[in-house]
Design a protein around this motif. Structure first.
Motif, PDB file in Angstrom:
ATOM      1  N   GLU A 215       0.832  -1.204   0.000  1.00 45.57           N
ATOM      2  CA  GLU A 215       0.000   0.000   0.000  1.00 45.57           C
ATOM      3  C   GLU A 215       0.869   1.258   0.000  1.00 45.57           C
ATOM      4  N   GLU A 216       1.948   1.237   0.780  1.00 45.87           N
ATOM      5  CA  GLU A 216       2.868   2.377   0.819  1.00 45.87           C
ATOM      6  C   GLU A 216       3.569   2.558  -0.522  1.00 45.87           C
ATOM      7  N   LEU A 217       3.924   1.435  -1.161  1.00 41.99           N
ATOM      8  CA  LEU A 217       4.545   1.501  -2.488  1.00 41.99           C
ATOM      9  C   LEU A 217       3.593   2.156  -3.485  1.00 41.99           C
ATOM     10  N   GLY A 218       2.317   1.771  -3.427  1.00 37.60           N
ATOM     11  CA  GLY A 218       1.333   2.373  -4.320  1.00 37.60           C
ATOM     12  C   GLY A 218       1.187   3.864  -4.086  1.00 37.60           C
ATOM     13  N   ALA A 219       1.195   4.266  -2.806  1.00 38.35           N
ATOM     14  CA  ALA A 219       1.083   5.688  -2.484  1.00 38.35           C
ATOM     15  C   ALA A 219       2.307   6.464  -2.974  1.00 38.35           C
ATOM     16  N   THR A 220       3.469   5.835  -2.860  1.00 36.82           N
ATOM     17  CA  THR A 220       4.700   6.478  -3.339  1.00 36.82           C
ATOM     18  C   THR A 220       4.669   6.659  -4.849  1.00 36.82           C
ATOM     19  N   TRP A 221       4.209   5.620  -5.552  1.00 34.76           N
ATOM     20  CA  TRP A 221       4.102   5.725  -7.002  1.00 34.76           C
ATOM     21  C   TRP A 221       3.122   6.836  -7.394  1.00 34.76           C
ATOM     22  N   LYS A 222       2.008   6.925  -6.672  1.00 30.94           N
ATOM     23  CA  LYS A 222       1.021   7.960  -6.969  1.00 30.94           C
ATOM     24  C   LYS A 222       1.616   9.345  -6.760  1.00 30.94           C
ATOM     25  N   GLN A 223       2.460   9.480  -5.743  1.00 32.05           N
ATOM     26  CA  GLN A 223       3.066  10.774  -5.439  1.00 32.05           C
ATOM     27  C   GLN A 223       4.140  11.145  -6.455  1.00 32.05           C
ATOM     28  N   LEU A 224       4.866  10.141  -6.948  1.00 35.04           N
ATOM     29  CA  LEU A 224       6.035  10.414  -7.787  1.00 35.04           C
ATOM     30  C   LEU A 224       5.826  10.144  -9.270  1.00 35.04           C
ATOM     31  N   GLN A 225       4.646   9.699  -9.674  1.00 34.53           N
ATOM     32  CA  GLN A 225       4.480   9.303 -11.070  1.00 34.53           C
ATOM     33  C   GLN A 225       4.702  10.471 -12.035  1.00 34.53           C
ATOM     34  N   THR A 226       4.213  11.662 -11.676  1.00 33.92           N
ATOM     35  CA  THR A 226       4.427  12.816 -12.565  1.00 33.92           C
ATOM     36  C   THR A 226       5.905  13.193 -12.662  1.00 33.92           C
ATOM     37  N   PRO A 227       6.641  13.312 -11.525  1.00 30.05           N
ATOM     38  CA  PRO A 227       8.080  13.577 -11.638  1.00 30.05           C
ATOM     39  C   PRO A 227       8.831  12.498 -12.409  1.00 30.05           C
ATOM     40  N   ILE A 228       8.440  11.233 -12.267  1.00 30.28           N
ATOM     41  CA  ILE A 228       9.119  10.148 -12.992  1.00 30.28           C
ATOM     42  C   ILE A 228       8.946  10.337 -14.495  1.00 30.28           C
ATOM     43  N   ILE A 229       7.725  10.637 -14.922  1.00 27.59           N
ATOM     44  CA  ILE A 229       7.473  10.870 -16.347  1.00 27.59           C
ATOM     45  C   ILE A 229       8.276  12.075 -16.832  1.00 27.59           C
ATOM     46  N   MET A 230       8.298  13.133 -16.015  1.00 28.44           N
ATOM     47  CA  MET A 230       9.047  14.339 -16.379  1.00 28.44           C
ATOM     48  C   MET A 230      10.530  14.033 -16.539  1.00 28.44           C
ATOM     49  N   ILE A 231      11.074  13.257 -15.608  1.00 31.16           N
ATOM     50  CA  ILE A 231      12.495  12.899 -15.673  1.00 31.16           C
ATOM     51  C   ILE A 231      12.786  12.113 -16.943  1.00 31.16           C
ATOM     52  N   CYS A 232      11.911  11.177 -17.281  1.00 27.56           N
ATOM     53  CA  CYS A 232      12.106  10.391 -18.508  1.00 27.56           C
ATOM     54  C   CYS A 232      12.117  11.288 -19.738  1.00 27.56           C
ATOM     55  N   LEU A 233      11.206  12.267 -19.767  1.00 25.58           N
ATOM     56  CA  LEU A 233      11.143  13.178 -20.909  1.00 25.58           C
ATOM     57  C   LEU A 233      12.384  14.059 -20.988  1.00 25.58           C
ATOM     58  N   VAL A 234      12.836  14.557 -19.835  1.00 25.67           N
ATOM     59  CA  VAL A 234      14.037  15.399 -19.812  1.00 25.67           C
ATOM     60  C   VAL A 234      15.255  14.592 -20.262  1.00 25.67           C
ATOM     61  N   MET A 235      15.360  13.346 -19.787  1.00 26.72           N
ATOM     62  CA  MET A 235      16.486  12.513 -20.201  1.00 26.72           C
ATOM     63  C   MET A 235      16.429  12.209 -21.696  1.00 26.72           C
ATOM     64  N   SER A 236      15.221  12.085 -22.226  1.00 26.94           N
ATOM     65  CA  SER A 236      15.083  11.864 -23.671  1.00 26.94           C
ATOM     66  C   SER A 236      15.618  13.055 -24.449  1.00 26.94           C
ATOM     67  N   VAL A 237      15.232  14.263 -24.013  1.00 25.76           N
ATOM     68  CA  VAL A 237      15.740  15.475 -24.661  1.00 25.76           C
ATOM     69  C   VAL A 237      17.260  15.568 -24.528  1.00 25.76           C
ATOM     70  N   ALA A 238      17.768  15.213 -23.336  1.00 32.32           N
ATOM     71  CA  ALA A 238      19.212  15.272 -23.099  1.00 32.32           C
ATOM     72  C   ALA A 238      19.963  14.352 -24.047  1.00 32.32           C
ATOM     73  N   ASN A 239      19.429  13.158 -24.269  1.00 29.79           N
ATOM     74  CA  ASN A 239      20.093  12.222 -25.177  1.00 29.79           C
ATOM     75  C   ASN A 239      20.039  12.698 -26.617  1.00 29.79           C
ATOM     76  N   VAL A 240      18.913  13.297 -27.010  1.00 32.71           N
ATOM     77  CA  VAL A 240      18.822  13.856 -28.364  1.00 32.71           C
ATOM     78  C   VAL A 240      19.852  14.973 -28.536  1.00 32.71           C
ATOM     79  N   MET A 241      19.946  15.864 -27.546  1.00 35.06           N
ATOM     80  CA  MET A 241      20.924  16.955 -27.601  1.00 35.06           C
ATOM     81  C   MET A 241      22.349  16.410 -27.623  1.00 35.06           C
ATOM     82  N   ASN A 242      22.589  15.358 -26.873  1.00 33.65           N
ATOM     83  CA  ASN A 242      23.923  14.778 -26.806  1.00 33.65           C
ATOM     84  C   ASN A 242      24.328  14.179 -28.141  1.00 33.65           C
TER      85      ASN A 242
END
Length: 366
Positions: A215-242
């Protein structure tokens, strides 16, 4: 990731570059929280704590050459020193955040005595985490390396369309060479696995049920899902720039200044970490450029690679990935721009100090 320079030499130079910042960070935190009054009342103690932290880093990086222990031992030494000081000294005023418990509530909590076993149990998750990560980064590290007993858990595959299809050219490298672009999944050797093991040990040795843990894991995922998606997108841009050469073009433009390049060297590291969110990725991008430029202008290669790392550390304060995680941790998702605007001035100030210090070192370090 070291630009071809010796690891021990890089560690030694890194000690020279970052120790002023490391020693002053506690003082800066006091100034942010309580301004001049805070500096006047607890500035000396904050400086002592910072110097102990800085000294611990110096021993571990320069003396033992063990960067893995830097995140564990110096903070513990600083906390022990602060606890000993607080036994004989107390500040005149106690700074309280508006949402913090009142002094009366704190005193009421302190009146409740806890046994040594209860205190140890309360601290056990942190103890398990520290011990497991320490084992993962030291004693067990050879098991995950190539040829090790657990090396089979590392799955590597080349990225189609990129692997050896593009190349680095001078002055990033001395001679043009194709770039190996591979993804490695360290199933067992990753730090995340160590954290998972520590969490499982905590569940097995505490009153937490598996249902509550899930249950705590689910709550953590709910809290962090937006930042996780954002991080993935930023890393994608970083790799394209690289891989498109955009980040390298920015770095080359700065490197064109010639003899005063050491003054601007940390800025390249700052850009690398701001874009990628990782000091390691920053060094992969720019360590070669720093080393090659240093050779061209007659400056220590290890110093500039160290400055690349140090500049990157100053960017961690405002890198989008760090901001996203920090905002989620305090239930402030959606306020990332506000946090960034507050933090950018401190990142810039620390970067300026680093730039000036690296330039001074470049005049005296062979």
């Amino acid at each position: 990731t070291r630009g071809g320079v010796d690891l021990h030499g890089l560690s030694t130079e890194l000690v020279l570059v970052i120790q002023i910042i490391a020693a002053l960070i506690p003082v800066l935190l006091v100034a942010i929280q309580d301004g001049i009054r805070g500096i006047r009342e607890v500035g000396l103690v904050a400086l002592i704590v910072g110097l102990i932290y800085s000294g611990g880093q110096s021993v571990l990086l320069a003396g033992l050459g063990n960067p893995e222990l830097v995140d564990i031992i110096p903070p513990l030494l600083s906390l022990v020193a602060l606890a000993l000081i607080m036994q004989k000294w107390q500040p005149k005023h106690i700074f309280r955040e508006p949402t913090a418990p009142s002094l009366e509530e704190v005193q009421a909590q302190q009146s409740v005595k806890h046994s040594g076993g209860e205190v140890l149990k309360a601290w056990s998750p942190f103890v398990y985490l520290s011990v497991v990560i320490l084992l993962w980064s030291t004693a067990m590290k050879p098991l995950f390396a190539k040829g090790g007993l657990l090396a089979f858990s590392n799955i590597t595959f080349n990225i189609p369309g990129l692997h050896q299809s593009i190349q680095q050219a001078a002055p990033i490298v001395a001679t043009p060479k194709p770039i190996d672009v591979a993804f490695t999944w360290n199933i067992l050797g990753a730090s995340g696995t160590a954290i998972l093991v520590a969490a499982i040990i905590t569940i097995l040795t505490s009153s937490i049920s598996w249902g509550e843990a899930i249950e705590e894991l689910g709550a953590t995922w709910k809290q962090l899902q937006t930042p996780i998606i954002m991080i993935c997108l930023v890393m994608s841009v970083a790799n394209v720039m690289n891989y498109a050469g955009m980040i390298t073009s920015i770095a080359l433009a700065v490197a064109a200044v010639g003899a005063i390049f050491p003054l601007l060297s940390p800025i390249i590291g700052w850009i690398g970490v701001f874009v990628t969110g990782s000091v390691v990725n920053n060094n992969i991008l720019f360590a070669g450029l720093q080393a090659t430029t240093a050779q061209q202008i007659g400056v220590s290669q290890t110093l500039l690679v160290a400055s690349n790392t140090a500049g990157g550390v100053m960017a961690k304060i405002v890198s989008p990935q760090s901001i996203a995680i920090a905002a989620a941790a305090v239930n402030s998702s959606g306020e990332e721009s506000k946090i960034t605007s507050m933090a950018i001035k401190y990142s810039a100030a620390l970067l300026v100090v680093t730039c000036v210090w690296v330039y001074v070192l470049s005049l005296v370090v062979a």
